[in-house]
Write a protein that holds these residues in place. Structure first.
Motif, PDB file in Angstrom:
ATOM      1  N   THR A   1       5.515  14.838   0.364  1.00 11.26           N
ATOM      2  CA  THR A   1       6.332  14.661  -0.655  1.00 11.26           C
ATOM      3  C   THR A   1       5.581  14.305  -1.986  1.00 11.26           C
ATOM      4  O   THR A   1       4.438  13.487  -1.718  1.00 11.26           O
ATOM      5  CB  THR A   1       7.529  13.757  -0.206  1.00 11.26           C
ATOM      6  OG1 THR A   1       8.324  13.659  -1.548  1.00 11.26           O
ATOM      7  CG2 THR A   1       7.033  12.310   0.097  1.00 11.26           C
ATOM      8  N   GLN A   2       6.126  14.411  -3.248  1.00  8.58           N
ATOM      9  CA  GLN A   2       5.441  14.061  -4.519  1.00  8.58           C
ATOM     10  C   GLN A   2       5.857  12.696  -4.783  1.00  8.58           C
ATOM     11  O   GLN A   2       5.017  11.994  -5.340  1.00  8.58           O
ATOM     12  CB  GLN A   2       5.747  14.976  -5.692  1.00  8.58           C
ATOM     13  CG  GLN A   2       7.112  14.906  -6.051  1.00  8.58           C
ATOM     14  CD  GLN A   2       7.327  15.954  -7.106  1.00  8.58           C
ATOM     15  OE1 GLN A   2       6.403  16.063  -7.921  1.00  8.58           O
ATOM     16  NE2 GLN A   2       8.674  16.714  -7.076  1.00  8.58           N
ATOM     17  N   TYR A   3       6.869  11.949  -3.992  1.00 11.93           N
ATOM     18  CA  TYR A   3       7.178  10.650  -4.486  1.00 11.93           C
ATOM     19  C   TYR A   3       6.836   9.905  -3.015  1.00 11.93           C
ATOM     20  O   TYR A   3       7.383   9.987  -1.819  1.00 11.93           O
ATOM     21  CB  TYR A   3       8.923  10.485  -4.668  1.00 11.93           C
ATOM     22  CG  TYR A   3       9.115  11.263  -5.996  1.00 11.93           C
ATOM     23  CD1 TYR A   3       8.854  10.717  -7.003  1.00 11.93           C
ATOM     24  CD2 TYR A   3       9.610  12.457  -5.815  1.00 11.93           C
ATOM     25  CE1 TYR A   3       9.067  11.309  -8.231  1.00 11.93           C
ATOM     26  CE2 TYR A   3      10.058  13.109  -6.944  1.00 11.93           C
ATOM     27  CZ  TYR A   3       9.800  12.443  -8.209  1.00 11.93           C
ATOM     28  OH  TYR A   3      10.123  13.111  -9.514  1.00 11.93           O
ATOM     29  N   LEU A   4       5.848   9.276  -3.031  1.00  4.98           N
ATOM     30  CA  LEU A   4       5.224   8.621  -1.771  1.00  4.98           C
ATOM     31  C   LEU A   4       5.763   7.186  -1.550  1.00  4.98           C
ATOM     32  O   LEU A   4       6.310   6.398  -2.556  1.00  4.98           O
ATOM     33  CB  LEU A   4       3.797   8.396  -1.750  1.00  4.98           C
ATOM     34  CG  LEU A   4       2.946   9.719  -2.018  1.00  4.98           C
ATOM     35  CD1 LEU A   4       1.453   9.505  -2.308  1.00  4.98           C
ATOM     36  CD2 LEU A   4       3.214  10.849  -0.899  1.00  4.98           C
ATOM     37  N   SER A   5       5.999   6.893  -0.087  1.00  5.29           N
ATOM     38  CA  SER A   5       6.691   5.634   0.301  1.00  5.29           C
ATOM     39  C   SER A   5       5.540   4.473   0.183  1.00  5.29           C
ATOM     40  O   SER A   5       4.341   4.813   0.143  1.00  5.29           O
ATOM     41  CB  SER A   5       7.196   5.670   1.634  1.00  5.29           C
ATOM     42  OG  SER A   5       8.255   6.815   1.682  1.00  5.29           O
ATOM     43  N   ILE A   6       5.961   3.294   0.283  1.00  8.90           N
ATOM     44  CA  ILE A   6       5.317   2.162   0.104  1.00  8.90           C
ATOM     45  C   ILE A   6       5.415   1.428   1.789  1.00  8.90           C
ATOM     46  O   ILE A   6       6.471   1.369   1.878  1.00  8.90           O
ATOM     47  CB  ILE A   6       5.360   1.456  -1.108  1.00  8.90           C
ATOM     48  CG1 ILE A   6       6.510   0.744  -1.438  1.00  8.90           C
ATOM     49  CG2 ILE A   6       4.613   2.074  -2.323  1.00  8.90           C
ATOM     50  CD1 ILE A   6       6.681  -0.420  -2.371  1.00  8.90           C
ATOM     51  N   LEU A   7       4.350   0.543   1.816  1.00  4.03           N
ATOM     52  CA  LEU A   7       4.373  -0.268   2.962  1.00  4.03           C
ATOM     53  C   LEU A   7       4.101  -1.716   2.296  1.00  4.03           C
ATOM     54  O   LEU A   7       3.263  -1.769   1.879  1.00  4.03           O
ATOM     55  CB  LEU A   7       3.447   0.007   4.010  1.00  4.03           C
ATOM     56  CG  LEU A   7       3.420  -1.045   5.194  1.00  4.03           C
ATOM     57  CD1 LEU A   7       4.597  -0.942   6.073  1.00  4.03           C
ATOM     58  CD2 LEU A   7       2.194  -0.551   6.162  1.00  4.03           C
ATOM     59  N   ILE A   8       4.956  -2.662   2.770  1.00  5.33           N
ATOM     60  CA  ILE A   8       5.025  -4.213   2.259  1.00  5.33           C
ATOM     61  C   ILE A   8       4.806  -4.890   3.457  1.00  5.33           C
ATOM     62  O   ILE A   8       5.543  -4.735   4.351  1.00  5.33           O
ATOM     63  CB  ILE A   8       5.948  -4.464   1.585  1.00  5.33           C
ATOM     64  CG1 ILE A   8       6.481  -3.667   0.243  1.00  5.33           C
ATOM     65  CG2 ILE A   8       5.899  -6.266   1.265  1.00  5.33           C
ATOM     66  CD1 ILE A   8       7.615  -4.070  -0.376  1.00  5.33           C
ATOM     67  N   THR A   9       3.737  -5.659   3.696  1.00  6.71           N
ATOM     68  CA  THR A   9       3.211  -6.445   4.573  1.00  6.71           C
ATOM     69  C   THR A   9       3.547  -7.861   4.291  1.00  6.71           C
ATOM     70  O   THR A   9       2.608  -8.206   3.278  1.00  6.71           O
ATOM     71  CB  THR A   9       1.843  -6.022   5.294  1.00  6.71           C
ATOM     72  OG1 THR A   9       1.788  -4.653   5.784  1.00  6.71           O
ATOM     73  CG2 THR A   9       1.526  -6.819   6.544  1.00  6.71           C
TER      74      THR A   9
ATOM     75  N   GLU B   1       0.963  -1.249  -0.013  1.00  4.75           N
ATOM     76  CA  GLU B   1       0.039  -0.180   0.116  1.00  4.75           C
ATOM     77  C   GLU B   1       0.818   1.438  -0.130  1.00  4.75           C
ATOM     78  O   GLU B   1       2.107   1.424   0.611  1.00  4.75           O
ATOM     79  CB  GLU B   1      -0.752   0.003   1.232  1.00  4.75           C
ATOM     80  CG  GLU B   1      -0.287   0.059   2.523  1.00  4.75           C
ATOM     81  CD  GLU B   1      -1.332  -0.010   3.727  1.00  4.75           C
ATOM     82  OE1 GLU B   1      -1.967   0.859   3.848  1.00  4.75           O
ATOM     83  OE2 GLU B   1      -1.102  -1.190   4.270  1.00  4.75           O
ATOM     84  N   VAL B   2       0.058   2.460  -0.553  1.00  3.86           N
ATOM     85  CA  VAL B   2       1.041   3.699  -0.647  1.00  3.86           C
ATOM     86  C   VAL B   2       0.787   4.238   0.700  1.00  3.86           C
ATOM     87  O   VAL B   2      -0.473   4.514   1.220  1.00  3.86           O
ATOM     88  CB  VAL B   2       0.395   4.581  -1.762  1.00  3.86           C
ATOM     89  CG1 VAL B   2       1.157   5.808  -1.894  1.00  3.86           C
ATOM     90  CG2 VAL B   2       0.692   3.601  -2.991  1.00  3.86           C
ATOM     91  N   LEU B   3       1.807   5.156   1.313  1.00  3.94           N
ATOM     92  CA  LEU B   3       1.636   5.848   2.540  1.00  3.94           C
ATOM     93  C   LEU B   3       1.415   7.213   2.100  1.00  3.94           C
ATOM     94  O   LEU B   3       2.398   7.698   1.618  1.00  3.94           O
ATOM     95  CB  LEU B   3       2.592   5.628   3.347  1.00  3.94           C
ATOM     96  CG  LEU B   3       3.039   3.909   3.851  1.00  3.94           C
ATOM     97  CD1 LEU B   3       4.344   4.003   4.606  1.00  3.94           C
ATOM     98  CD2 LEU B   3       2.026   3.588   4.700  1.00  3.94           C
ATOM     99  N   TYR B   4       0.258   7.838   2.422  1.00 11.46           N
ATOM    100  CA  TYR B   4      -0.012   9.241   1.819  1.00 11.46           C
ATOM    101  C   TYR B   4       0.010  10.113   3.151  1.00 11.46           C
ATOM    102  O   TYR B   4       0.062  11.286   2.840  1.00 11.46           O
ATOM    103  CB  TYR B   4      -1.459   9.223   1.739  1.00 11.46           C
ATOM    104  CG  TYR B   4      -1.760   8.717   0.185  1.00 11.46           C
ATOM    105  CD1 TYR B   4      -1.510   9.236  -1.037  1.00 11.46           C
ATOM    106  CD2 TYR B   4      -2.280   7.337   0.042  1.00 11.46           C
ATOM    107  CE1 TYR B   4      -1.916   8.825  -2.384  1.00 11.46           C
ATOM    108  CE2 TYR B   4      -2.634   6.689  -1.405  1.00 11.46           C
ATOM    109  CZ  TYR B   4      -2.132   7.542  -2.263  1.00 11.46           C
ATOM    110  OH  TYR B   4      -2.478   6.903  -3.358  1.00 11.46           O
ATOM    111  N   ASP B   5       0.658   9.561   4.083  1.00 18.05           N
ATOM    112  CA  ASP B   5       1.008  10.692   5.285  1.00 18.05           C
ATOM    113  C   ASP B   5       2.210  11.460   5.297  1.00 18.05           C
ATOM    114  O   ASP B   5       2.667  11.840   6.296  1.00 18.05           O
ATOM    115  CB  ASP B   5       0.491  10.171   6.618  1.00 18.05           C
ATOM    116  CG  ASP B   5       1.364   8.891   7.154  1.00 18.05           C
ATOM    117  OD1 ASP B   5       2.084   8.459   6.041  1.00 18.05           O
ATOM    118  OD2 ASP B   5       1.531   8.417   8.035  1.00 18.05           O
ATOM    119  N   MET B   6       2.727  11.496   3.955  1.00 15.22           N
ATOM    120  CA  MET B   6       4.193  12.275   4.030  1.00 15.22           C
ATOM    121  C   MET B   6       4.029  13.263   3.053  1.00 15.22           C
ATOM    122  O   MET B   6       3.308  13.394   2.026  1.00 15.22           O
ATOM    123  CB  MET B   6       5.267  11.183   3.307  1.00 15.22           C
ATOM    124  CG  MET B   6       5.351   9.792   4.260  1.00 15.22           C
ATOM    125  SD  MET B   6       6.420   8.883   3.617  1.00 15.22           S
ATOM    126  CE  MET B   6       7.915   9.683   4.364  1.00 15.22           C
TER     127      MET B   6
END
Length: 172
Positions: free
Chosen positions: A158-166, A151-156
């Protein structure tokens, strides 16, 4: 947190790759081979018998795509995830366009038996409205023992968003 930054000649860090890991997860940094054009950072997670290799990567737009870099990472029997911006866009990965590198990546994945996952939502939200949102990050999986959720983490901010892998998770 494991982090790797590229350095300008004036010692200013830019284009960093980072892997945040929960404190209660045993992990260590991997020594990496020289890759052709990708900037890669890798860690090992877990302990002997339950080990997982995790790599984050960035391939600059316009540089040549070398599938041999991926083969080097997946040339092991250890379950492995490679995630990041490979500048290899394809509509099968939910990108808006198909690039030559994206086409090559999907053919290579089929030939060598690894999985390519695109995100369900954009990971790049440009500040310039002339450019559209797009999926930049993809996840490559090899020999995983269980499914993953990305999933994409939208709480940052920045225009380049981080992702979370579970790992071991089902989709919601």
């Amino acid at each position: 947190m494991c982090r790797r930054d590229e350095i300008f000649p004036r010692s200013i860090a830019y284009r960093g790759t980072a892997i945040p890991v929960r404190r209660d997860i045993v992990h260590g940094r991997l020594k990496l081979p020289d890759f052709m054009h990708s900037r890669t950072l890798g860690i090992t997670l877990g302990s002997t018998g339950t080990e997982l290799l995790l790599f984050v990567t960035y391939r600059p737009h316009g540089s040549h795509f070398y599938s041999s870099d991926i083969h080097t990472i997946f040339d092991d029997h250890t379950p492995t995830i490679l995630a990041g911006d490979l500048s290899a866009k394809h509509t099968a990965c939910n990108s808006r366009v198909v690039s030559p590198a994206g086409r090559q990546l999907l053919h290579d994945a089929e030939d060598y038996g690894y999985e390519v996952l695109g995100l369900d939502t954009p990971s790049h939200v440009p500040t310039d409205t002339c450019f559209g949102v797009d999926v930049l990050d993809i996840v490559l999986c090899h020999r995983l023992p269980s499914p993953i959720h990305v999933e994409v983490l939208y709480d940052m901010d920045t225009q380049y968003l981080s992702i979370l892998i579970t790992l071991g998770a089902t989709t919601h």
